[in-house]
Motif scaffolding. Structure first.
Motif: not given
Lengths: 345, 345
Positions: B102-109, B132-144
């Motif tokens: 599971a890899a997430f690209i999250l927006e700031e805010g 099972a979810v066995v590995t993951g990653d999270t990135k954050v990009v700027e608002r907008g």
């Protein structure tokens, strides 16, 4: 009927750029949200790759999304970076990469010529690493809902027999071996982003490390842990190892290779190179009697020409990384809360 | 020194929303950019999952990114959808799902409370599917630079012995079996997005299909192909099978289950339910003598209660899907160029 104007959500209850840093905020997100939700023993090991028993073999499985800005930079682009990043996460688990997936989130209006260039760069990087891109996906979001292109790669590989690698396996007395100079990737991205033109050939070190790992494993399996110091830099990686192994790590500043261009960029930009991201370097924690052999094996490989022992694992101050500076003083190398550099990979 | 103002890039040379549709534009992107770059025999099979030999077992490997809008909808959310989508791609290859990333690209805010809700929904969906979810990653990009959250899931699974599934394996005479009513997911998303309030319980059918596949494989292995008709709908999926198998497919409209709410929504919105996405339905192409047994097995499963034979594979008009309508006329069910509904998954 009345309507209540909703109060704004306080910033502390929202995602911050620092949550993507690989630092303390990233660790909090993992601890507070993802680990409780997905609780399982494989994920809880907190390695850069999951290892599963499949048909009697040990299969490594990993994923990374890439949101680097700019998309093209000296020494690489988002495509080659996406291949190297996942190949390296497999390699750090002692796994020979078997196959990659590639999933694209494209923004409406992104030039097809740039997409072709990125795909070709990915293919070249994959060929160099000896791995095939075997499955993929493409989604498109409206103009303004993305940033050109985001890429996710997942990867699978087979872990070599006789290896038992973990960031929790460092022992007092072990040597800390670094494969080369630090900070090249982050410094290259940041100077490009800021439009700085500095002297010297500042370029990303983005490269596949699986060949270098093979070279190490050909001389010894007495490796406790391998990590590629990406987001959070060398400091972030060694802090994780110190915390998970409950050991101290004592570094010697003068032993850590640093290119002049990176030193200059860090001085101008006010960055500490220990925290700047690398995309083609690795740290190996090895039994002390194997350190010289590992350094020699690395130096025979093109990606390890500047390899060096940069410090040692200690029984004292467990959980802390310390640095003996060039001036002879010692300071604590803490983990950063947030980010020096957002969107570095 | 002179500067030249760059001409704007013509729209035809840029990414269009339709490139993410699963229709002809998606196929063009694959044919013109990705397949030439990544050329290899596994990818070229164009299945929803890659199958690799690993330690004597057949390992299935697949990836999907999710950009659905809105993030929460009746019958699910981006989290459960991301789990079901990848579980289903594995299941359609006859594979028992082993593990997900599971890899997430999250927006700031983005609100952390929403992220927690999504993670918990993913975990519940994974538990229901037995994976099972066995590995993951999270990135954050700027608002907008993002849209709240984008999720990528990749998955691995083991293909059952004795199966030889492929969209290229349909043969004249085979039966086309559908597990239930079409269009629920797309109609639910679109009415939610448009703020329509329609009668009836319109909700996404998002669900994990691996249990239904197990029920089918318990009665027969004489299955030529299985597909979940997501983007592009039933029409898109059957056109792919007709093209890859070089056969015709003749459908009977009256045999295709359709819920009243979806029929109503499609009438109001001017959509053809044959092209509307499903996230918990499957099509199986099976040997004619096994059709009744497969339908019976599906109907015994909660996700297959409305299963039916909806048509047959024909030797005539290879590559074409035709529909005998309720009025007794016959029309061609073509593949759409672009999208009826962007960002449906």
């Amino acid at each position: 009927m009345t309507f209540t104007c909703p109060a704004p959500i306080p910033a502390k209850d929202t995602v911050l750029l620092g949550h993507g840093s690989g630092g303390q905020l990233s660790a909090e997100l993992l601890r507070d949200i993802f680990l409780p939700a997905f609780a399982n023993p494989v994920l809880s090991r907190l390695e850069d790759q999951a290892v599963l028993e499949v048909a009697g073999a040990r299969l490594a499985f990993t994923t990374d999304s890439f949101v680097v800005k700019p998309l093209f930079f000296r020494g690489g682009d988002i495509g080659s970076l996406a291949v190297h990043g996942t190949v390296n996460d497999l390699a750090m688990g002692g796994a020979r990469p078997l196959a990659l997936s590639a999933a694209f989130i494209l923004e409406e209006g992104f030039p097809l010529a740039d997409l072709r260039r990125i795909a070709e760069s990915m293919a070249q990087a994959a060929a160099r690493a000896g791995v095939a891109v075997v499955t993929g996906d493409t989604k498109v979001v409206e103009r303004g809902s993305g940033d050109g292109v985001y890429i996710n790669t997942a990867g699978i590989g087979i872990v070599a027999d006789g290896l038992d690698l973990s960031a929790a396996h460092a022992r007092p007395g072990d040597a800390v071996v670094l494969s080369g100079a630090i900070g090249d990737h982050g410094a290259a991205i940041l100077t490009e982003r800021e439009g700085l033109s500095l002297e010297g050939d500042l370029r990303s070190d983005s490269a596949p490390l699986n060949g270098l790992v093979e070279a190490i494993l050909a001389v010894t399996h007495e490796v406790r842990a391998m990590r590629d110091p990406t987001r959070g830099g060398l400091a972030g990686t060694l802090n994780e190892i110190a915390a998970q192994s409950r050991v101290g790590i004592a570094l010697r500043e003068t032993a850590i290779p640093l290119h002049a261009g990176v030193r200059g960029a860090c001085e101008i930009l006010g960055l500490d190179p220990l925290y700047v991201a690398n995309e083609g370097k690795m740290v190996a924690i090895v039994a002390p009697e194997c350190a010289d052999a590992v350094v020699a094996a690395m130096r025979r490989h093109p990606l390890g020409a500047e390899a060096a022992v940069i410090g040692a694992v200690t029984a004292g101050h467990p959980g802390l990384v310390t640095l003996r500076t060039a001036f002879g003083t010692t300071r604590i190398v803490d983990m950063l809360a947030g980010d020096q550099l957002p969107r570095i990979c």
